[in-house]
Write a protein that holds these residues in place. Structure first.
Motif, mmCIF file in Angstrom:
data_model
loop_
_atom_site.group_PDB
_atom_site.id
_atom_site.type_symbol
_atom_site.label_atom_id
_atom_site.label_comp_id
_atom_site.label_asym_id
_atom_site.label_seq_id
_atom_site.Cartn_x
_atom_site.Cartn_y
_atom_site.Cartn_z
ATOM 1 N N UNK A 98 13.300 141.810 -33.320
ATOM 2 C CA UNK A 98 11.879 141.889 -33.099
ATOM 3 C C UNK A 98 11.259 142.979 -33.861
ATOM 4 N N UNK A 99 12.165 144.167 -34.032
ATOM 5 C CA UNK A 99 11.258 145.353 -34.787
ATOM 6 C C UNK A 99 11.724 145.136 -36.204
ATOM 7 N N UNK A 100 12.260 144.072 -36.689
ATOM 8 C CA UNK A 100 12.685 144.032 -38.232
ATOM 9 C C UNK A 100 11.551 143.130 -38.703
ATOM 10 N N UNK B 131 11.913 148.984 -42.598
ATOM 11 C CA UNK B 131 12.128 148.387 -41.043
ATOM 12 C C UNK B 131 13.513 148.929 -40.940
ATOM 13 N N UNK B 132 14.484 148.821 -41.651
ATOM 14 C CA UNK B 132 15.866 149.173 -41.488
ATOM 15 C C UNK B 132 16.235 150.758 -41.451
ATOM 16 N N UNK B 133 15.447 151.369 -42.174
ATOM 17 C CA UNK B 133 15.241 152.883 -42.168
ATOM 18 C C UNK B 133 14.918 153.395 -40.856
ATOM 19 N N UNK B 134 13.648 152.857 -40.322
ATOM 20 C CA UNK B 134 13.044 153.138 -39.078
ATOM 21 C C UNK B 134 13.902 152.794 -37.758
ATOM 22 N N UNK B 135 14.795 151.707 -38.023
ATOM 23 C CA UNK B 135 15.506 151.408 -36.983
ATOM 24 C C UNK B 135 16.997 152.317 -36.995
ATOM 25 N N UNK B 136 17.300 152.723 -38.138
ATOM 26 C CA UNK B 136 18.113 153.941 -38.304
ATOM 27 C C UNK B 136 17.765 155.323 -37.529
ATOM 28 N N UNK B 137 16.556 155.469 -37.873
ATOM 29 C CA UNK B 137 15.874 156.691 -37.269
ATOM 30 C C UNK B 137 15.865 156.461 -35.647
ATOM 31 N N UNK B 138 15.741 155.427 -35.127
ATOM 32 C CA UNK B 138 15.571 155.179 -33.728
ATOM 33 C C UNK B 138 16.926 155.298 -33.099
ATOM 34 N N UNK B 139 18.017 154.552 -33.757
ATOM 35 C CA UNK B 139 19.217 154.731 -33.092
ATOM 36 C C UNK B 139 19.781 156.116 -33.055
ATOM 37 N N UNK B 140 19.576 156.761 -34.364
ATOM 38 C CA UNK B 140 20.051 158.301 -34.640
ATOM 39 C C UNK B 140 19.433 159.216 -33.223
ATOM 40 N N UNK C 217 18.301 141.628 -41.019
ATOM 41 C CA UNK C 217 17.627 141.068 -40.138
ATOM 42 C C UNK C 217 16.174 140.554 -40.595
ATOM 43 N N UNK C 218 15.644 140.998 -41.771
ATOM 44 C CA UNK C 218 14.407 140.890 -42.284
ATOM 45 C C UNK C 218 14.464 139.540 -42.901
ATOM 46 N N UNK C 219 15.450 138.882 -43.354
ATOM 47 C CA UNK C 219 15.743 137.726 -44.071
ATOM 48 C C UNK C 219 16.321 136.379 -43.641
ATOM 49 N N UNK C 220 16.916 136.512 -42.410
ATOM 50 C CA UNK C 220 17.626 135.366 -41.623
ATOM 51 C C UNK C 220 17.505 135.455 -40.124
ATOM 52 N N UNK C 221 17.622 134.421 -39.680
ATOM 53 C CA UNK C 221 17.510 134.240 -38.277
ATOM 54 C C UNK C 221 18.749 134.942 -37.577
ATOM 55 N N UNK C 222 18.523 135.498 -36.408
ATOM 56 C CA UNK C 222 19.336 136.388 -35.543
ATOM 57 C C UNK C 222 20.584 135.229 -35.022
ATOM 58 N N UNK D 177 5.007 156.342 -44.497
ATOM 59 C CA UNK D 177 4.540 155.363 -43.672
ATOM 60 C C UNK D 177 4.088 155.962 -42.096
ATOM 61 N N UNK D 178 3.313 155.165 -41.896
ATOM 62 C CA UNK D 178 2.731 155.500 -40.602
ATOM 63 C C UNK D 178 3.450 154.875 -39.441
ATOM 64 N N UNK D 179 3.777 155.382 -38.405
ATOM 65 C CA UNK D 179 4.640 155.097 -37.273
ATOM 66 C C UNK D 179 3.770 154.904 -36.104
ATOM 67 N N UNK D 180 3.669 153.792 -35.366
ATOM 68 C CA UNK D 180 2.790 153.150 -34.399
ATOM 69 C C UNK D 180 3.694 152.878 -33.412
ATOM 70 N N UNK D 181 3.238 153.186 -31.828
ATOM 71 C CA UNK D 181 4.234 152.989 -31.000
ATOM 72 C C UNK D 181 4.390 151.537 -30.568
ATOM 73 N N UNK D 182 3.310 150.668 -31.048
ATOM 74 C CA UNK D 182 3.454 149.337 -30.905
ATOM 75 C C UNK D 182 4.379 148.510 -31.744
ATOM 76 N N UNK D 183 4.613 149.089 -32.998
ATOM 77 C CA UNK D 183 5.528 148.624 -33.996
ATOM 78 C C UNK D 183 6.903 149.182 -33.934
ATOM 79 N N UNK D 184 6.953 150.423 -33.195
ATOM 80 C CA UNK D 184 8.234 151.037 -33.172
ATOM 81 C C UNK D 184 8.778 150.893 -31.891
#
Length: 301
Positions: A23-25, A32-41, A84-89, A218-225
């Motif tokens: 959903x976040x990708x 988006x993948x770098x933002x996901x790495x940031x979140x998991x980190x 995840x940006x290119x293919x179905x989960x 990049x601007x990070x918004x609560x809704x997208x992150x």
């Protein structure tokens, strides 16, 4: 809490991680993948601090010792998030979770069949054939049929070699991490290794965050992150319950295959919440992979 409940909780949270990561990708979000790495980190880093504060033995040298495995795992996850940006989960998750089969194939190639029985060999064959079948189905599907089945989905995906190569690359690197794990854990406590991994992921997350925020502005918004951080929390909680489920050695032969089948839950969630609809050929190939993974879990490969 018994092993069965622990296993079910691990499935729920790991499949939830798949769902929220997807959903976040956003296909249009290049980073988006770098933002996901940031979140998991961030989430894993907080958990590592908690583990150290509650008495888990740890030294900075553990990070260096576990670095080969950490590098493989973290790199595989970066690639997986990008894919995840290119293919179905529904397609990505079964491929990504097939690394156990690759480890087994590499073992056979380097050390022979050894003590593997017919069921184990059949499981390896099922996963390998299933992945190849998924690739062939994706590559040969008629464009009009693809468009028709994706009509109700939240996203549309075109044919792409990259879309298949990214989860396969994840599978290869995850298998390499498993191999490194088997060597490193001979000298390192499992809890200490997990803390080392999480702190290394924290470092990767900080680097990713600096790149996204200060270099790319990049601007990070609560809704997208928000989905990314929910996915990160699910990933960390799933890992926690996974460790304790497998700690019950008397039932590991049952808990391992149950947890290894969480990609089936990911396919279910993607059908319900993401409205992903695949062809019958896709589902047959995915079923082959799923059965193979379960059999490998039964024999703890």
């Amino acid at each position: 809490m018994n092993w069965f409940l622990l296993s079910l909780i691990a499935i729920l949270f790991w499949s939830g991680s798949d769902l929220f990561s997807k959903m976040g990708a956003k296909p249009e979000d290049t980073y988006s993948h770098w933002k996901m790495v940031m979140a998991v980190g961030v989430v894993m880093g907080l958990h590592a601090v908690f583990m150290i504060a509650t008495g888990t033995p740890f030294s900075l040298g553990d990070i260096v010792t576990y670095l080969p495995a950490s590098f493989c795992y973290i790199t595989s996850m970066v690639i997986g998030y990008a894919g995840l940006r290119y293919i179905e989960l529904s397609i990505s998750s079964p491929i990504c979770n097939s690394s156990g089969a690759l480890v087994a194939i590499l073992t056979i190639a380097t050390a022979g069949i050894g003590d593997m029985n017919a069921w184990q060999l059949a499981a390896i064959a099922l996963v390998a054939i299933g992945i190849i079948a998924l690739g062939i189905t994706e590559a040969t599907e008629d464009d009009e049929l693809r468009a028709a089945r994706q009509q109700a989905s939240n996203h549309k995906y075109a044919k792409s070699l990259l879309a298949l190569l990214l989860p396969i690359a994840y599978c290869i690197l995850d298998a390499a991490g498993t191999f490194a794990d088997s060597l490193v854990l001979e000298t390192l406590n499992e809890d200490s290794a997990n803390v080392a991994y999480e702190l290394t992921f924290l470092a990767a997350g900080l680097v990713a965050g600096a790149y996204v925020i200060f270099v790319k502005h990049e601007k990070l918004t609560p809704r997208s992150e928000a989905p990314k951080y929910i996915g990160a929390v699910c990933e960390t909680i799933g890992q926690f319950f996974y460790i304790y489920a497998l700690a019950d050695n008397a039932h590991v032969a049952m808990s391992a295959p149950i947890i290894s089948s969480y990609c089936a839950a990911s396919v279910l969630w993607s059908r319900i919440f993401l409205k992903e609809k695949l062809s019958a050929k896709h589902y047959i190939a995915i079923l082959m992979v799923f059965i193979g993974i379960v059999i490998m879990g039964v024999f703890d490969m």
